[in-house]
Enzyme design. Structure first.
Site, PDB file in Angstrom:
ATOM      1  N   SER A  65       0.913  -1.188  -0.011  1.00 33.12           N
ATOM      2  CA  SER A  65      -0.114  -0.027   0.169  1.00 33.12           C
ATOM      3  C   SER A  65       0.862   1.324  -0.031  1.00 33.12           C
ATOM      4  CB  SER A  65      -0.891  -0.217   1.380  1.00 33.12           C
ATOM      5  OG  SER A  65       0.176   0.229   2.442  1.00 33.12           O
ATOM      6  N   LYS A  66       0.227   2.384  -0.296  1.00 32.42           N
ATOM      7  CA  LYS A  66       0.941   3.471  -0.203  1.00 32.42           C
ATOM      8  C   LYS A  66       1.691   4.019   1.178  1.00 32.42           C
ATOM      9  CE  LYS A  66       0.670   8.567  -0.998  1.00 32.42           C
ATOM     10  NZ  LYS A  66       0.977   8.957   0.094  1.00 32.42           N
TER      11      LYS A  66
END
Ligand code: GLU
Length: 494
Positions: free
Chosen positions: A258-259
């Site tokens: 994920s970011k």
């Protein structure tokens, strides 16, 4: 039959590298099979639409060299390629399904459904609008024709009529046969009250109309496959082949990359910058082919030891049998290593044309720029690394304390003074090594001490490229000045 594949992102924000990997595998599959690579923008969900993301997706594909053969910007025989422009097409096909008795109109109020959902939750169950209870609700299966016609002037949705107790069998090229009992599915909404189709419906209709032969997408869409199969069956269409790519996993631990993982560990998860705050691989100094090569290895391998590929080479090497089932762990160090391989493959004059490189070399004598880059190229894992690698050309910052401590007892000032005198006599620093090494030997100067003291004087630490090349690039005056500064520094210490 012509191979036709599509990359079908939703413009809900910047394209994650997982999405870019999906685009890449579609592209490679198309090229390998002399087929067509299509970009289709799935923008039917108005609530999730983010302005600028379609342009971002197009730019990212262009930067990566994955140019669609058909798509919103270059058109094609089966357009439009933006789902929001295909409303009429979906309307036509939804009516067809209703007429066939495979779908029905539903008029239930949001509150009714919310109440039902709540009742189920209170019992610890999940609410499903389907075969078991659809006859209790307000829909075209329960109301008479007149009532239905009247209600069709207002707000309604269209639902798929899922027959219970049917074994749905789907086949994924990577995972094999998957079976599911249709009783586990609800009557999925196909058309929303705003007249827009849902993902499932638009996706199937478009794959059929755009003559897609193989759907290649991320594993997160695998649970949707039985629903899609039911829609194909309802239309009596033959479904395309399906290939669900393994997830890209966090660098460590469980779950999808994920970011947040990127933010935590200091790497981007997008190809290009998004806004002012979110950097992409481009901005941190990845070559497009470095990123693309690395992404190709996330879930695919050639079956050989080889890891470094140009895009064209990937087109030839790529094959379905190299795709793995299990998740592919993201490894930033490996990504940088692959990028490094592509940087060193470039000719220095090509490298110097790249804006990130060019910008960093500004202010340096043009004749020296190529030489400097030639010298430092081998040390770059990203193009941005040049900044640190060439710091010494502008100035020496503080001397590395550990090195100072190590050298001080060995009289570095004395050695540096001798080097200073020697260099002063040399005209051409090009032959410095040939002069200095035999001279040191003759005068019984420890070469290790000589090299380390000289490097510390010029660079400030024991790192960097060949020290004689450094002298050459700095020129005689600067070299002498820096040696002199170091002599003073050490003299003051003692
Ligand atoms: N629009 C979906 C997405 O955003 C595409 C899924 C598919 O390829 O079927 O990923």
């Amino acid at each position: 039959m012509e191979t036709r594949v599509r990359f079908a992102p939703s413009p809900t924000g910047p394209l994650h590298i997982g999405g870019l990997r999906t685009a890449l595998f579609n592209y490679l599959f198309a090229r390998k099979n002399n087929g067509v690579f299509i970009l289709r923008v799935e923008d039917t969900d108005q609530n999730r639409y983010v302005k600028g993301s379609e342009a971002y997706i197009q730019n990212a594909l262009e930067w990566s060299g994955l140019i669609p053969d058909e798509g919103p910007s270059n058109g094609g025989k089966y357009g439009p390629y933006r789902q929001s422009e295909r409303r009429d097409i979906y309307q036509k096909y939804i009516s067809e399904l209703v007429q066939k008795g495979k779908a029905y109109y539903a008029f239930d109020k949001t509150e009714t459904l919310q109440d039902e959902r709540k009742k189920s939750e209170d019992k610890g169950e999940t609410f499903r609008y389907g075969a078991e209870n659809r006859m209790q609700f307000l829909n075209s299966l329960t109301l008479d024709k007149e009532d239905v016609d009247k209600r069709l002037e207002g707000s309604f949705v269209v639902r798929l009529k899922v027959d219970p107790g049917v074994r749905i069998t789907v086949f994924d090229e990577i995972r094999g046969t998957i079976e599911l009992d249709s009783s586990l599915l609800d009557d999925k909404i196909l058309m929303k009250s705003d007249g827009m189709p849902t993902y499932h419906f638009a996706n199937v209709v478009d794959d059929q109309l755009m003559k897609i032969t193989c759907v290649i997408r991320g594993e997160e869409w695998l649970p949707s496959l039985p629903i899609h199969q039911l829609i194909y069956d309802a239309f009596e269409w033959t479904s395309p082949k399906f290939m669900h790519l393994p997830l890209i996993l966090k660098p460590s631990g469980k779950g999808k990359l994920s970011k947040r993982d990127g933010d935590k560990e200091g790497f981007p998860v997008f190809p290009l910058a998004w806004g002012k705050e979110t950097f992409g691989f481009k901005e941190i100094g990845f070559l497009p082919k470095g990123l693309i090569n690395y992404l190709a290895l996330l879930g695919w391998n050639s079956g050989t030891e080889r890891e470094v590929y140009e895009l064209q080479e990937l087109e030839n090497a790529f094959g379905l049998d190299g795709i793995q089932k299990g998740g592919a762990r993201f490894d930033f160090e490996k990504a940088k290593w692959i990028n490094h391989q592509h940087i060193i493959k470039l000719e220095t004059h090509e490298l110097i044309e790249i804006p990130i490189i060019n910008d960093q070399l500004k202010g340096i004598d043009e004749a020296k720029q190529l030489k400097l880059l030639e010298l430092l190229k081998e040390r770059l894992f990203t193009l941005e690394d040049l900044k640190n690698e060439m710091e010494w050309i502008h100035n020496t910052t503080d001397y590395d304390e550990k090195v100072v401590k190590k050298l001080t007892p060995r009289d570095p000032a004395g050695v540096l003074q001798k080097i200073f005198d020697q260099i002063q006599q040399i005209q051409d620093l090009n032959n410095l090594k040939e002069v200095l090494m035999p001279w040191a030997k003759q005068n019984e100067i420890n070469t290790g001490l000589m090299m380390q003291s000289l490097r510390l004087a010029l660079v400030g630490k024991l790192a960097g490229p060949d020290v004689f090349q450094i002298c050459m690039l700095l020129g005689k005056d600067v070299t002498l000045k820096r040696i002199d500064r170091a002599i003073t520094f050490f003299n003051l210490k003692t």
